[in-house]
Design an enzyme around this catalytic site. Structure first.
Site, mmCIF file in Angstrom:
data_model
loop_
_atom_site.group_PDB
_atom_site.id
_atom_site.type_symbol
_atom_site.label_atom_id
_atom_site.label_comp_id
_atom_site.label_asym_id
_atom_site.label_seq_id
_atom_site.Cartn_x
_atom_site.Cartn_y
_atom_site.Cartn_z
ATOM 1 N N LYS A 40 -2.851 -24.119 -40.063
ATOM 2 C CA LYS A 40 -3.488 -22.794 -40.131
ATOM 3 C C LYS A 40 -4.138 -22.604 -41.503
ATOM 4 O O LYS A 40 -3.829 -23.345 -42.450
ATOM 5 C CB LYS A 40 -2.432 -21.711 -39.880
ATOM 6 C CG LYS A 40 -1.356 -21.643 -40.947
ATOM 7 C CD LYS A 40 -0.180 -20.787 -40.494
ATOM 8 C CE LYS A 40 0.889 -20.768 -41.576
ATOM 9 N NZ LYS A 40 2.183 -20.294 -41.055
ATOM 10 N N TYR A 270 -13.682 -12.571 -72.564
ATOM 11 C CA TYR A 270 -13.599 -11.127 -72.297
ATOM 12 C C TYR A 270 -12.354 -10.512 -72.932
ATOM 13 O O TYR A 270 -11.280 -11.117 -72.908
ATOM 14 C CB TYR A 270 -13.521 -10.861 -70.793
ATOM 15 C CG TYR A 270 -14.827 -10.986 -70.051
ATOM 16 C CD1 TYR A 270 -15.918 -10.176 -70.364
ATOM 17 C CD2 TYR A 270 -14.946 -11.890 -69.009
ATOM 18 C CE1 TYR A 270 -17.106 -10.291 -69.646
ATOM 19 C CE2 TYR A 270 -16.125 -12.007 -68.286
ATOM 20 C CZ TYR A 270 -17.210 -11.196 -68.615
ATOM 21 O OH TYR A 270 -18.368 -11.306 -67.910
HETATM 22 C C1 LIG Z 1 3.219 -21.239 -41.209
HETATM 23 C C2 LIG Z 1 4.263 -21.450 -40.209
HETATM 24 C C3 LIG Z 1 5.051 -22.604 -40.221
HETATM 25 C C4 LIG Z 1 4.965 -23.651 -41.305
HETATM 26 O O1 LIG Z 1 5.766 -23.270 -42.383
HETATM 27 P P1 LIG Z 1 5.973 -24.256 -43.639
HETATM 28 O O2 LIG Z 1 6.931 -23.553 -44.511
HETATM 29 O O3 LIG Z 1 4.645 -24.384 -44.288
HETATM 30 O O4 LIG Z 1 6.468 -25.530 -43.109
HETATM 31 C C5 LIG Z 1 5.947 -22.785 -39.195
HETATM 32 N N1 LIG Z 1 6.089 -21.874 -38.221
HETATM 33 C C6 LIG Z 1 5.362 -20.733 -38.186
HETATM 34 C C7 LIG Z 1 5.570 -19.758 -37.079
HETATM 35 C C8 LIG Z 1 4.431 -20.483 -39.180
HETATM 36 O O5 LIG Z 1 3.726 -19.350 -39.136
#
Ligand SMILES: *Cc1c(COP(=O)(O)O)cnc(C)c1O
Length: 384
Positions: A40, A270
């Site tokens: 994602k 800045y």
């Molecule tokens: C993002 C996510 C993961 C992955 O989590 P990590 O800590 O990056 O391994 C697993 N399950 C769900 C539902 C997520 O949203």
């Protein structure tokens, strides 16, 4: 075709390190347990398509995305493995889920009904996974209401429940291990409730990276790995905990654009937040907060130039960062500047920057903006 010319600020994504992290994670967790690669948010900033192509070639069983549109991007790139939309889906996206063979997660009546209607119109049954909230307090049907929801789904029809999942809220924290165990128990009860209602979910998954590594009882028959694959080790395990050998996948590199010699007492950037205490050599690096190199790192972060750790001085601006290279022997224009990464002697990992900002390495890699081109190292996956 040559890539268009651009300033020398690049995020290198090491696909061989990605593949090695998958393989090390599997060895640690158990090769027999199927693995979902969570890609994602553009694979946490690493680039979802190139990462997924390589991971598919390495044999991952599932992909996880947050949004249906992220799943579409993977399908259009030729990804064939099943894709679970971990987040949710919005009114109007039902047909897209069907057309692109994306597996939605359902946890509320409205979503289930919309999807069942779309399935009915298409004359098909849609496979879905149901998310159970066992203590995250976020999305998911409350574990105490699982039995009721399971019966409701039976009455809706047109949906085949092929998986149940939950999400741990503190699997990385040893002080919360009893809560993680409680989440596992609640999930097991929800699974029984679904079976009792006549569903037969094949996939039972609970664990994110820390859950999969630290909680053998929470591995179910599928683990969902994100951070572990990208090598964000410090963010997923307590210091000193045993886990797989992981390597950061992203490094962020630039080159010195200009060097200026300034007198003692010169203020830089800045708001004049830095004043030189000696005659200094100041190197301008073409990266700024618009690139995701956060302004909050001003006067706090370091970079690596010619095997030397150098401090970031003055305010980071939108496009520029200043570093003090007085102590670097013979720093020159065009020298490489490592902002995240290692030169073999020194290493700066995403979580080092995160610590200064009160956040986690995940937010650092996700935040490296699109203005920075990604360059992929190592062999690509199956090109289709
Ligand atoms: C993002 C996510 C993961 C992955 O989590 P990590 O800590 O990056 O391994 C697993 N399950 C769900 C539902 C997520 O949203």
């Amino acid at each position: 075709m040559l890539a268009p010319a651009h300033r020398p600020t690049v995020a290198y994504i090491d696909l061989d390190a990605l593949a090695a992290n998958l393989s090390e994670s599997r060895k640690f967790i158990g090769e027999e347990i199927p693995c979902m690669a969570v890609v994602k948010a553009d694979a946490y900033g690493h680039g979802a398509v190139p990462c997924a192509l390589r991971l598919e070639a390495e044999g991952v069983d599932w992909f996880g995305v947050a949004l249906p549109e992220e799943g579409v991007e993977l399908r259009e790139a030729g990804i064939r493995r099943p894709i679970l939309c971990l987040g949710s889906f919005w009114p109007g996206q039902e047909q897209m889920l069907i057309d692109f063979d994306l597996t939605p997660v359902v946890y509320d009546r409205g979503g289930a009904e919309r999807l069942a209607r779309a399935a009915d119109q298409a004359g098909i049954t849609v496979q879905v996974h149901v998310k159970v909230d066992t203590g995250m307090g976020r999305a998911g049907v409350d574990h105490a209401a699982a039995a009721e929801f399971a019966l409701f789904l039976k009455s809706v029809g047109k949906l085949k429940i092929t998986g149940l999942l939950t999400h741990f809220s503190a699997a990385d924290d040893a002080r919360e291990d009893s809560f993680t165990r409680l989440q596992i128990e609640r999930f097991d009860s929800a699974c029984l409730a679904f079976r009792a209602a006549g569903h037969d979910p094949e996939w039972l998954d609970l664990a994110n990276s820390p859950g999969a590594i630290r909680h053998p009882a929470g591995r179910g028959n599928l683990v969902r790995l994100g951070g572990a694959l990208y090598g964000l080790l410090d963010d997923i395990l307590p210091a000193g905990a045993s886990g797989p050998k992981l390597t950061p996948v992203m490094s962020l590199r630039s080159r010195i654009a200009h060097i200026r010699r300034v007198q003692t007492g010169t203020t830089l950037g800045y708001a004049r937040t830095f004043r030189t205490e000696r005659e200094s050599l100041i190197a301008l690096v073409p990266i700024g907060y618009a690139d995701g190199y956060a302004r909050g790192l001003s006067n706090l972060a370091s970079a690596i130039i010619r095997n030397t750790l150098v401090p970031v001085v003055g305010r980071i601006s939108m496009d520029w960062t200043l570093t003090d290279v007085t102590d670097v022997g013979e720093a020159c224009v065009d020298d490489e500047v490592i902002l995240i990464g290692s030169d073999g002697k020194h290493a700066i990992v995403a979580s080092d920057l995160a610590r200064e900002l009160g956040t986690i390495g995940y937010e650092i890699t996700c935040g490296i903006s699109k203005r920075i081109p990604r360059t992929y190292l190592g062999s690509a996956g199956s090109q289709v």
